[in-house]
Design a protein around this motif. Structure first.
Motif, PDB file in Angstrom:
ATOM      1  N   VAL A  86      33.972  42.331  38.491  1.00  0.00           N
ATOM      2  CA  VAL A  86      33.957  41.499  39.693  1.00  0.00           C
ATOM      3  C   VAL A  86      35.340  41.426  40.337  1.00  0.00           C
ATOM      4  O   VAL A  86      35.497  41.611  41.544  1.00  0.00           O
ATOM      5  N   PHE A  87      36.372  41.190  39.504  1.00  0.00           N
ATOM      6  CA  PHE A  87      37.698  40.955  40.077  1.00  0.00           C
ATOM      7  C   PHE A  87      38.476  42.243  40.334  1.00  0.00           C
ATOM      8  O   PHE A  87      39.375  42.251  41.170  1.00  0.00           O
ATOM      9  N   VAL A  88      38.125  43.336  39.637  1.00  0.00           N
ATOM     10  CA  VAL A  88      38.827  44.599  39.870  1.00  0.00           C
ATOM     11  C   VAL A  88      38.160  45.390  40.975  1.00  0.00           C
ATOM     12  O   VAL A  88      38.810  45.861  41.920  1.00  0.00           O
ATOM     13  N   TYR A  89      36.828  45.547  40.883  1.00  0.00           N
ATOM     14  CA  TYR A  89      36.139  46.459  41.795  1.00  0.00           C
ATOM     15  C   TYR A  89      35.481  45.767  42.980  1.00  0.00           C
ATOM     16  O   TYR A  89      35.212  46.407  43.986  1.00  0.00           O
ATOM     17  N   VAL A  90      35.200  44.479  42.873  1.00  0.00           N
ATOM     18  CA  VAL A  90      34.519  43.786  43.967  1.00  0.00           C
ATOM     19  C   VAL A  90      35.511  42.975  44.797  1.00  0.00           C
ATOM     20  O   VAL A  90      35.682  43.220  45.998  1.00  0.00           O
ATOM     21  N   LEU A  91      36.177  42.024  44.165  1.00  0.00           N
ATOM     22  CA  LEU A  91      37.075  41.141  44.907  1.00  0.00           C
ATOM     23  C   LEU A  91      38.480  41.695  45.065  1.00  0.00           C
ATOM     24  O   LEU A  91      39.211  41.289  45.966  1.00  0.00           O
ATOM     25  N   GLN A  92      38.865  42.622  44.169  1.00  0.00           N
ATOM     26  CA  GLN A  92      40.203  43.219  44.192  1.00  0.00           C
ATOM     27  C   GLN A  92      41.286  42.131  44.281  1.00  0.00           C
ATOM     28  O   GLN A  92      42.210  42.207  45.080  1.00  0.00           O
ATOM     29  N   SER A  93      41.128  41.126  43.443  1.00  0.00           N
ATOM     30  CA  SER A  93      42.039  39.990  43.483  1.00  0.00           C
ATOM     31  C   SER A  93      43.295  40.269  42.678  1.00  0.00           C
ATOM     32  O   SER A  93      43.344  41.172  41.856  1.00  0.00           O
ATOM     33  N   ARG A  94      44.317  39.466  42.936  1.00  0.00           N
ATOM     34  CA  ARG A  94      45.587  39.573  42.221  1.00  0.00           C
ATOM     35  C   ARG A  94      46.038  38.177  41.809  1.00  0.00           C
ATOM     36  O   ARG A  94      46.067  37.262  42.623  1.00  0.00           O
ATOM     37  N   TRP A  95      46.371  38.004  40.539  1.00  0.00           N
ATOM     38  CA  TRP A  95      46.820  36.710  40.030  1.00  0.00           C
ATOM     39  C   TRP A  95      48.311  36.561  40.297  1.00  0.00           C
ATOM     40  O   TRP A  95      49.091  37.446  39.987  1.00  0.00           O
ATOM     41  N   PRO A  96      48.750  35.457  40.892  1.00  0.00           N
ATOM     42  CA  PRO A  96      50.181  35.271  41.161  1.00  0.00           C
ATOM     43  C   PRO A  96      51.002  35.353  39.880  1.00  0.00           C
ATOM     44  O   PRO A  96      50.630  34.790  38.844  1.00  0.00           O
ATOM     45  N   GLY A  97      52.102  36.063  39.946  1.00  0.00           N
ATOM     46  CA  GLY A  97      52.989  36.162  38.800  1.00  0.00           C
ATOM     47  C   GLY A  97      52.720  37.331  37.893  1.00  0.00           C
ATOM     48  O   GLY A  97      53.460  37.553  36.932  1.00  0.00           O
ATOM     49  N   VAL A  98      51.662  38.101  38.173  1.00  0.00           N
ATOM     50  CA  VAL A  98      51.376  39.267  37.352  1.00  0.00           C
ATOM     51  C   VAL A  98      52.444  40.317  37.582  1.00  0.00           C
ATOM     52  O   VAL A  98      52.728  40.694  38.714  1.00  0.00           O
ATOM     53  N   ALA A  99      53.051  40.772  36.480  1.00  0.00           N
ATOM     54  CA  ALA A  99      54.175  41.700  36.598  1.00  0.00           C
ATOM     55  C   ALA A  99      53.803  43.121  36.218  1.00  0.00           C
ATOM     56  O   ALA A  99      54.646  43.985  36.161  1.00  0.00           O
ATOM     57  N   HIS A 100      52.536  43.376  35.969  1.00  0.00           N
ATOM     58  CA  HIS A 100      52.099  44.698  35.558  1.00  0.00           C
ATOM     59  C   HIS A 100      51.303  45.358  36.676  1.00  0.00           C
ATOM     60  O   HIS A 100      50.843  44.711  37.612  1.00  0.00           O
ATOM     61  N   GLY A 101      51.102  46.658  36.528  1.00  0.00           N
ATOM     62  CA  GLY A 101      50.516  47.430  37.607  1.00  0.00           C
ATOM     63  C   GLY A 101      49.080  47.079  37.924  1.00  0.00           C
ATOM     64  O   GLY A 101      48.694  47.009  39.080  1.00  0.00           O
ATOM     65  N   ASN A 102      48.250  46.874  36.903  1.00  0.00           N
ATOM     66  CA  ASN A 102      46.834  46.628  37.124  1.00  0.00           C
ATOM     67  C   ASN A 102      46.605  45.141  37.341  1.00  0.00           C
ATOM     68  O   ASN A 102      46.083  44.430  36.480  1.00  0.00           O
ATOM     69  N   GLY A 103      46.976  44.665  38.521  1.00  0.00           N
ATOM     70  CA  GLY A 103      46.935  43.238  38.783  1.00  0.00           C
ATOM     71  C   GLY A 103      45.539  42.659  38.771  1.00  0.00           C
ATOM     72  O   GLY A 103      45.332  41.532  38.325  1.00  0.00           O
ATOM     73  N   ALA A 104      44.545  43.399  39.271  1.00  0.00           N
ATOM     74  CA  ALA A 104      43.191  42.880  39.318  1.00  0.00           C
ATOM     75  C   ALA A 104      42.622  42.702  37.919  1.00  0.00           C
ATOM     76  O   ALA A 104      41.967  41.703  37.619  1.00  0.00           O
ATOM     77  N   ALA A 105      42.861  43.667  37.049  1.00  0.00           N
ATOM     78  CA  ALA A 105      42.382  43.561  35.670  1.00  0.00           C
ATOM     79  C   ALA A 105      43.057  42.385  34.970  1.00  0.00           C
ATOM     80  O   ALA A 105      42.421  41.646  34.208  1.00  0.00           O
ATOM     81  N   GLU A 106      44.346  42.178  35.242  1.00  0.00           N
ATOM     82  CA  GLU A 106      45.036  41.051  34.626  1.00  0.00           C
ATOM     83  C   GLU A 106      44.553  39.726  35.203  1.00  0.00           C
ATOM     84  O   GLU A 106      44.596  38.697  34.523  1.00  0.00           O
TER      85      GLU A 106
END
Length: 262
Positions: free
Chosen positions: A46-66
């Protein structure tokens, strides 16, 4: 008194509860891992492929998965208190034979319920660690702080279980009300969004939520999102211990009336 025999009794109750959940299924105890894995896969989708969201403060490349992992970490914290709270009102009421037929230390029933919830929480944490390793390709030493992060909440959860188990014997409506209240607690906790994303004028209300700090500590330990405020941790721990002492005393005070009520 606390003895090895009592701890063994708690383990047997918790083990029986876990086994009862999967009795008759082909995969058995594997469901303890498969169920949270399925939920984590759903969050990633849902968050990687549908919403493509990003959590604030994520320092890694795959922000949606994190982002999905951050949400899952919050759900683990909520799930711990939710499972105990939903079961607690019926712990004594649904086992009248332990009250009226045998001499049984009833105050240990909430302890066994917490132990059962912690077993499922451990499985959920294992899935979270697998997800972190998959997304990042490495694991940080901060993962060892996860049990520390959850300790104050576990003690507070036990206190709540003692309180609800005692009241549930006399007030049957508690069992009906606790489910919706637990659901409301989920949406008024920073599970699906970070507390920093809230407007400043309402942030204080959500910070007062007893799940807010443990969720933040869980994300700090598992994902490195923020840090553990140790002064707040010690304050929370002291409050949880005080709550547990008072709740156990309340349970023991009402204990003599259980047999008459049941």
């Amino acid at each position: 008194p606390v003895t090895l025999q009592r701890f063994w009794m708690v383990w047997q109750f918790a083990r029986r509860d876990i086994v009862a959940r999967v009795r008759g299924s082909a995969l058995g105890l594997a469901w303890l891992l498969l169920t949270p894995l399925a939920f984590l896969a759903a969050y990633v989708f849902v968050f990687v492929y549908v919403l493509q969201s990003r959590w604030p403060g994520v320092a890694h490349g795959n922000g949606a998965a994190e982002s999905a992992l951050a949400i899952y970490a919050g759900l683990i914290v909520h799930g711990l208190i939710a499972e105990c709270a939903v079961r607690a009102p019926g712990l004594v009421r649904e086992q009248p034979h332990l009250v009226t037929k045998v001499a049984f230390p009833l105050e240990w029933l909430p302890v066994s319920a917490l132990a059962s919830a912690l077993i499922q929480t451990f499985a959920n944490i294992l899935v979270l660690i697998i997800g972190v390793a998959w997304v990042r390709g490495t694991l940080d030493a901060s993962l060892f702080l996860i049990p520390v992060a959850l300790t104050p909440l576990a003690i507070a959860t036990l206190a709540l279980a003692w309180l609800l188990a005692a009241l549930g014997v006399f007030v049957r409506d508690i069992a009906q009300a606790i489910g919706p209240l637990v659901a409301l607690l989920l949406f008024f906790s920073p599970v699906f969004w970070p507390i920093e994303a809230l407007p400043a004028d309402v942030r204080g209300f959500f910070i007062a939520n007893p799940l807010t700090l443990p969720i933040g500590w869980m994300r700090a330990a598992a994902l490195g999102l923020g840090s553990i405020d140790w002064s707040a941790w010690w304050t929370y721990l002291a409050g949880a211990v005080a709550f547990a002492v008072a709740a156990r005393a309340f349970f023991l005070r009402l204990n003599p009336g259980f047999a008459d009520e049941l």
